[in-house]
Design a protein around this motif. Structure first.
Motif, PDB file in Angstrom:
ATOM      1  N   ALA A  62       0.831  -1.205   0.000  1.00  0.00           N
ATOM      2  CA  ALA A  62       0.000   0.000   0.000  1.00  0.00           C
ATOM      3  C   ALA A  62       0.867   1.257   0.000  1.00  0.00           C
ATOM      4  CB  ALA A  62      -0.935   0.002   1.210  1.00  0.00           C
ATOM      5  N   GLY A  63       1.906   1.270   0.833  1.00  0.00           N
ATOM      6  CA  GLY A  63       2.782   2.434   0.880  1.00  0.00           C
ATOM      7  C   GLY A  63       3.567   2.622  -0.405  1.00  0.00           C
ATOM      8  N   TYR A  64       3.994   1.513  -0.990  1.00  0.00           N
ATOM      9  CA  TYR A  64       4.684   1.556  -2.281  1.00  0.00           C
ATOM     10  C   TYR A  64       3.757   2.100  -3.362  1.00  0.00           C
ATOM     11  CZ  TYR A  64       5.489  -1.086  -6.697  1.00  0.00           C
ATOM     12  OH  TYR A  64       5.589  -1.485  -8.005  1.00  0.00           O
ATOM     13  N   THR A  65       2.483   1.699  -3.332  1.00  0.00           N
ATOM     14  CA  THR A  65       1.503   2.237  -4.276  1.00  0.00           C
ATOM     15  C   THR A  65       1.304   3.733  -4.051  1.00  0.00           C
ATOM     16  OG1 THR A  65       0.372   0.093  -4.346  1.00  0.00           O
ATOM     17  CG2 THR A  65      -0.854   2.010  -5.147  1.00  0.00           C
ATOM     18  N   ALA A  66       1.291   4.151  -2.790  1.00  0.00           N
ATOM     19  CA  ALA A  66       1.178   5.580  -2.484  1.00  0.00           C
ATOM     20  C   ALA A  66       2.349   6.361  -3.082  1.00  0.00           C
ATOM     21  CB  ALA A  66       1.125   5.791  -0.972  1.00  0.00           C
ATOM     22  N   MET A  67       3.547   5.799  -3.004  1.00  0.00           N
ATOM     23  CA  MET A  67       4.716   6.440  -3.623  1.00  0.00           C
ATOM     24  C   MET A  67       4.484   6.659  -5.116  1.00  0.00           C
ATOM     25  SD  MET A  67       7.904   4.269  -2.074  1.00  0.00           S
ATOM     26  CE  MET A  67       8.127   3.906  -0.342  1.00  0.00           C
ATOM     27  N   LEU A  68       3.968   5.633  -5.789  1.00  0.00           N
ATOM     28  CA  LEU A  68       3.730   5.739  -7.231  1.00  0.00           C
ATOM     29  C   LEU A  68       2.674   6.794  -7.546  1.00  0.00           C
ATOM     30  CD1 LEU A  68       3.704   1.953  -8.236  1.00  0.00           C
ATOM     31  CD2 LEU A  68       5.615   3.567  -8.357  1.00  0.00           C
ATOM     32  N   CYS A  69       1.662   6.903  -6.681  1.00  0.00           N
ATOM     33  CA  CYS A  69       0.624   7.915  -6.890  1.00  0.00           C
ATOM     34  C   CYS A  69       1.188   9.323  -6.758  1.00  0.00           C
ATOM     35  CB  CYS A  69      -0.509   7.718  -5.887  1.00  0.00           C
ATOM     36  SG  CYS A  69      -1.532   6.258  -6.157  1.00  0.00           S
ATOM     37  N   VAL A  70       1.961   9.548  -5.717  1.00  0.00           N
ATOM     38  CA  VAL A  70       2.565  10.871  -5.512  1.00  0.00           C
ATOM     39  C   VAL A  70       3.534  11.183  -6.648  1.00  0.00           C
ATOM     40  CG1 VAL A  70       4.030  12.240  -3.981  1.00  0.00           C
ATOM     41  CG2 VAL A  70       2.260  10.751  -3.012  1.00  0.00           C
ATOM     42  N   GLN A  71       4.277  10.181  -7.071  1.00  0.00           N
ATOM     43  CA  GLN A  71       5.193  10.353  -8.194  1.00  0.00           C
ATOM     44  C   GLN A  71       4.439  10.768  -9.462  1.00  0.00           C
ATOM     45  OE1 GLN A  71       7.198   6.751  -9.801  1.00  0.00           O
ATOM     46  NE2 GLN A  71       9.093   7.822  -9.317  1.00  0.00           N
ATOM     47  N   ALA A  72       3.264  10.182  -9.687  1.00  0.00           N
ATOM     48  CA  ALA A  72       2.466  10.521 -10.866  1.00  0.00           C
ATOM     49  C   ALA A  72       2.006  11.978 -10.816  1.00  0.00           C
ATOM     50  CB  ALA A  72       1.263   9.591 -10.971  1.00  0.00           C
ATOM     51  N   LEU A  73       1.612  12.455  -9.635  1.00  0.00           N
ATOM     52  CA  LEU A  73       1.213  13.858  -9.512  1.00  0.00           C
ATOM     53  C   LEU A  73       2.384  14.767  -9.854  1.00  0.00           C
ATOM     54  CD1 LEU A  73      -0.956  13.950  -6.237  1.00  0.00           C
ATOM     55  CD2 LEU A  73      -1.679  13.558  -8.590  1.00  0.00           C
ATOM     56  N   GLU A  74       3.549  14.461  -9.317  1.00  0.00           N
ATOM     57  CA  GLU A  74       4.730  15.288  -9.583  1.00  0.00           C
ATOM     58  C   GLU A  74       5.109  15.259 -11.058  1.00  0.00           C
ATOM     59  OE1 GLU A  74       7.305  15.453  -5.478  1.00  0.00           O
ATOM     60  OE2 GLU A  74       7.814  13.899  -6.933  1.00  0.00           O
ATOM     61  N   GLU A  75       5.107  14.070 -11.637  1.00  0.00           N
ATOM     62  CA  GLU A  75       5.515  13.938 -13.038  1.00  0.00           C
ATOM     63  C   GLU A  75       4.557  14.645 -13.988  1.00  0.00           C
ATOM     64  OE1 GLU A  75       5.948   9.760 -13.625  1.00  0.00           O
ATOM     65  OE2 GLU A  75       7.986   9.706 -12.815  1.00  0.00           O
ATOM     66  N   ASN A  76       3.311  14.799 -13.565  1.00  0.00           N
ATOM     67  CA  ASN A  76       2.330  15.502 -14.393  1.00  0.00           C
ATOM     68  C   ASN A  76       2.214  16.979 -14.051  1.00  0.00           C
ATOM     69  OD1 ASN A  76       0.772  13.599 -16.341  1.00  0.00           O
ATOM     70  ND2 ASN A  76       0.994  12.404 -14.469  1.00  0.00           N
ATOM     71  N   GLY A  77       3.145  17.463 -13.251  1.00  0.00           N
ATOM     72  CA  GLY A  77       3.262  18.900 -13.053  1.00  0.00           C
ATOM     73  C   GLY A  77       2.466  19.497 -11.921  1.00  0.00           C
ATOM     74  N   VAL A  78       1.890  18.680 -11.041  1.00  0.00           N
ATOM     75  CA  VAL A  78       1.145  19.223  -9.899  1.00  0.00           C
ATOM     76  C   VAL A  78       2.142  19.687  -8.842  1.00  0.00           C
ATOM     77  CG1 VAL A  78      -0.543  18.748  -8.087  1.00  0.00           C
ATOM     78  CG2 VAL A  78      -0.804  17.695 -10.348  1.00  0.00           C
ATOM     79  N   LYS A  79       2.091  20.970  -8.502  1.00  0.00           N
ATOM     80  CA  LYS A  79       3.024  21.568  -7.553  1.00  0.00           C
ATOM     81  C   LYS A  79       2.271  22.058  -6.314  1.00  0.00           C
ATOM     82  CE  LYS A  79       4.382  24.477 -10.738  1.00  0.00           C
ATOM     83  NZ  LYS A  79       3.701  23.862 -11.882  1.00  0.00           N
ATOM     84  N   PRO A  80       2.964  22.161  -5.181  1.00  0.00           N
ATOM     85  CA  PRO A  80       2.299  22.637  -3.959  1.00  0.00           C
ATOM     86  C   PRO A  80       1.601  23.981  -4.130  1.00  0.00           C
ATOM     87  CG  PRO A  80       4.411  21.668  -3.403  1.00  0.00           C
ATOM     88  CD  PRO A  80       4.344  21.712  -4.905  1.00  0.00           C
ATOM     89  N   ALA A  81       2.172  24.847  -4.951  1.00  0.00           N
ATOM     90  CA  ALA A  81       1.587  26.177  -5.140  1.00  0.00           C
ATOM     91  C   ALA A  81       0.290  26.155  -5.940  1.00  0.00           C
ATOM     92  CB  ALA A  81       2.596  27.087  -5.838  1.00  0.00           C
ATOM     93  N   ASP A  82      -0.015  25.009  -6.559  1.00  0.00           N
ATOM     94  CA  ASP A  82      -1.208  24.932  -7.408  1.00  0.00           C
ATOM     95  C   ASP A  82      -2.509  24.831  -6.612  1.00  0.00           C
ATOM     96  OD1 ASP A  82       0.437  25.018  -9.609  1.00  0.00           O
ATOM     97  OD2 ASP A  82       0.489  22.847  -9.881  1.00  0.00           O
ATOM     98  N   GLY A  83      -2.419  24.486  -5.354  1.00  0.00           N
ATOM     99  CA  GLY A  83      -3.631  24.405  -4.531  1.00  0.00           C
ATOM    100  C   GLY A  83      -3.755  23.087  -3.803  1.00  0.00           C
ATOM    101  N   LYS A  84      -4.904  22.872  -3.207  1.00  0.00           N
ATOM    102  CA  LYS A  84      -5.154  21.694  -2.379  1.00  0.00           C
ATOM    103  C   LYS A  84      -5.071  20.400  -3.196  1.00  0.00           C
ATOM    104  CE  LYS A  84      -8.418  24.203   0.588  1.00  0.00           C
ATOM    105  NZ  LYS A  84      -9.830  24.243   1.078  1.00  0.00           N
TER     106      LYS A  84
END
Length: 264
Positions: A62-84
């Protein structure tokens, strides 16, 4: 998580500590709860130097899958400044570890859960606010208000459809589960009018090099004190306790992660 007892592989040697996730072990292949198991060498990755065996077990699939999910957000350009950023199924293993990772990376995390009593638990992991799951279970509209820059979703069904309609333009939703149903009652509107990306996360047969990339990048954030929030001292069980624990899990009565100690 374990040590190599015997190998003919050139990439591993006897005594190496390794982690194995997925590959159908326990479903397509025997050995999911075995004390010893014979595996293909390419299924195993070296235990990252930043992790103890116990911490690696707490992370688990589950934690490894969570890593992949967060990685996908980053790779697709989602940044902390973009919002919630939204995390559904927040008290589960994927959700809990996703909150730990995202909050440490600077994202403002909104957790979604049907367990109102667990709001403080979710905030202890790093969620800034907690929304009720019922807010996402109504019949979805083609488009709703643009509220979230991204999402880690382990629910599917109406919840995922509603999340897509509320995702900001150019946002990304990483989908990895179907706890809320396999169907997806949505339209093409979020994709063609807002450019939303629906990133499917498949962790079972992911190539070894991509697994290593995720572990090496995110495991340093999953320190023993952080993982203790998700999997505390009372969350290590023996094989004999699994039927009762499984029943509680199906009823939605557990949170975080459990370690199975086959020696107990």
């Amino acid at each position: 998580v374990g040590k190599v007892l015997e190998t003919k592989s050139s990439s591993l040697k006897v005594g190496d500590s390794v982690v194995v996730n997925g590959w159908g072990i326990g479903t397509d292949h025997y050995g999911g709860y075995a004390g010893e198991a014979r595996l293909k060498s390419e299924w195993a990755i070296p235990l990252p130097s930043s992790l103890s065996p116990q911490c690696a077990a707490k992370i688990g699939t589950a934690g490894y899958t969570a890593m992949l999910c967060v990685q996908a957000l980053e790779e697709n350009g989602v940044k902390p400044a973009d919002g919630k950023v939204l995390v559904t199924g927040a008290t589960g293993g994927v959700g809990s570890v996703s909150i730990l990772l995202l909050s440490q990376l600077g994202y403002q995390v909104t957790a979604v859960s049907g367990k109102a009593a667990e709001a403080e638990y979710l905030k202890s992991l790093g969620a800034s606010e907690v929304l009720n799951r019922s807010d996402f279970e109504s019949d979805p509209k083609p488009l709703g208000k643009e509220l979230f820059a991204g999402c880690v979703d382990s629910c599917g069904g109406k919840i995922l459809a509603n999340v897509l309609s509320m995702t900001k333009g150019r946002g990304t939703v990483a989908a990895c589960g179907l706890a809320g149903g396999m169907g997806l009652p949505t339209t093409v509107a979020p994709f063609i009018l807002r450019g939303v990306t629906l990133a499917g996360i498949e962790s079972v047969f992911l190539p070894t090099e991509k697994r290593l990339t995720a572990y090496n990048k995110f495991s340093p954030l999953l320190t023993p004190d952080k993982l203790a929030l998700v999997s505390g001292d009372g969350q290590t069980v023996g094989l004999g306790e699994l039927p009762e624990l499984g029943a509680k899990m199906l009823k939605g009565e557990v949170k975080g992660r459990y370690i199975v100690d086959v020696s107990k």
